[in-house]
Write a protein that holds these residues in place. Structure first.
Motif, short mmCIF file in Angstrom:
data_model
loop_
_atom_site.label_atom_id
_atom_site.label_comp_id
_atom_site.label_asym_id
_atom_site.label_seq_id
_atom_site.Cartn_x
_atom_site.Cartn_y
_atom_site.Cartn_z
N GLY A 32 -4.30 6.10 -0.67
CA GLY A 32 -4.97 5.71 0.72
C GLY A 32 -4.99 4.15 0.51
N VAL A 33 -5.84 3.38 1.80
CA VAL A 33 -5.66 2.20 1.86
C VAL A 33 -7.24 1.80 2.13
N VAL A 34 -8.04 1.03 1.56
CA VAL A 34 -9.27 0.62 1.98
C VAL A 34 -9.07 -0.82 2.65
N ARG A 35 -9.32 -0.68 3.87
CA ARG A 35 -9.29 -1.70 5.01
C ARG A 35 -10.53 -2.50 5.24
N THR A 36 -10.34 -3.89 5.44
CA THR A 36 -11.55 -4.55 5.94
C THR A 36 -10.85 -5.54 6.95
N SER A 37 -11.98 -5.79 7.86
CA SER A 37 -11.45 -6.70 9.03
C SER A 37 -11.61 -8.29 8.75
N PRO A 38 -10.38 -8.76 9.05
CA PRO A 38 -10.22 -10.21 8.88
C PRO A 38 -11.58 -11.00 10.01
#
Lengths: 179, 179
Positions: A32-38
């Protein structure tokens, strides 16, 4: 042995968990991928990455963690974020007394394809084959995290055990001083 | 308001704690350096920095944390370690719901000396004067951490309060989902 591979990044942090041992078949546990918002500030993003990795470690209980080694020579605009995300991953693992190994992108590519200069398609094809998957892992950019985990399973054993023993000794020392 | 200033580094991570408010006298609470050995591996060093900063935050209970903003243009050989140490400090503060602000070295110098290009001696002299100390703070390289804390006390107020509210809201959201 269960290894969590982490391909650090602020916006997308790839994570891949693989079970295996030298000479034995590999099994995909999680990708999976852990995403955070710019749009968020740096503190919130690093906290989001830490929480994503902590939750994953709670669930899959890895025996070791392999993180991509970052070089300062790389793309200057992204390297700082990569180093910061990587640091958060490394310390989250070390806090649990897990052995942490750093492997370069070339080492990970060479482990799964035989060439340190393999392209993305080749890495994905080999990861798919080695894990005996019916289709390439999704999201596509998490293939690198799986390659890191496989790389570690095949080359990291001895080094990890030494480090685990050392971190455990450190934790005991800290514990005895009242923390 | 009590601010912890952090001048991140892998080998020497400067920390300085100052009480104050815009228009009020400043008080030195603590100054020091968290050290890690270049002989240790990266995971152990980042863990050591985290533990040093956690212990300090436990003791002094800062209201906000100011960390030096790192630029990729700086000395390539040290910038990665600085970014990694900074990330560990930032996430340790954010985990407690503390507001984290990043200030550039120029901003910190300008806050205490009036010039963003002041040299080390000038920064140390002004930090000593502003904190009404009998002698320059020791260790000498922790003066930058104190300048960061002072910089934040004088310019960071409004920004910090907004961010604290946002992080607190995040913590509540996380809490309600069972973490």
């Amino acid at each position: 042995m269960r290894v969590l591979g982490i391909d650090p990044g602020l916006t997308r942090c790839g994570v891949g968990v693989v079970d295996g041992a030298p000479g034995a078949p590999l099994t995909l546990v999680r990708v999976g991928v852990v995403r955070t918002s710019p749009d968020d500030d740096l503190a919130a993003r690093l906290l989001g990455i830490e929480q994503g990795i902590e939750e994953l470690m709670d669930e899959v209980r890895p025996d070791a963690v392999a993180v991509e080694r970052v070089f300062a020579q790389h793309n200057v605009s992204t390297v700082m974020g990569t180093a910061q995300a990587g640091a958060v991953a490394i310390v989250a693992a070390a806090r649990r007394g897990l052995p942490v190994a750093l492997h370069t992108p070339s080492e990970a590519k060479a482990a799964v394809t035989g060439s340190g200069r393999a392209d993305k398609a080749q890495v994905t094809a080999m990861v798919t084959r080695l894990l005996r998957l019916d289709a390439p892992p999704r999201p596509a950019d998490a293939a690198d995290a799986l390659a890191l985990a496989i790389c570690h399973l095949w080359r990291g054993g001895a080094q990890s055990r030494i480090e685990a023993a050392r971190l455990a000794a450190r934790s005991r020392m800290k514990g005895s001083s009242g923390r």
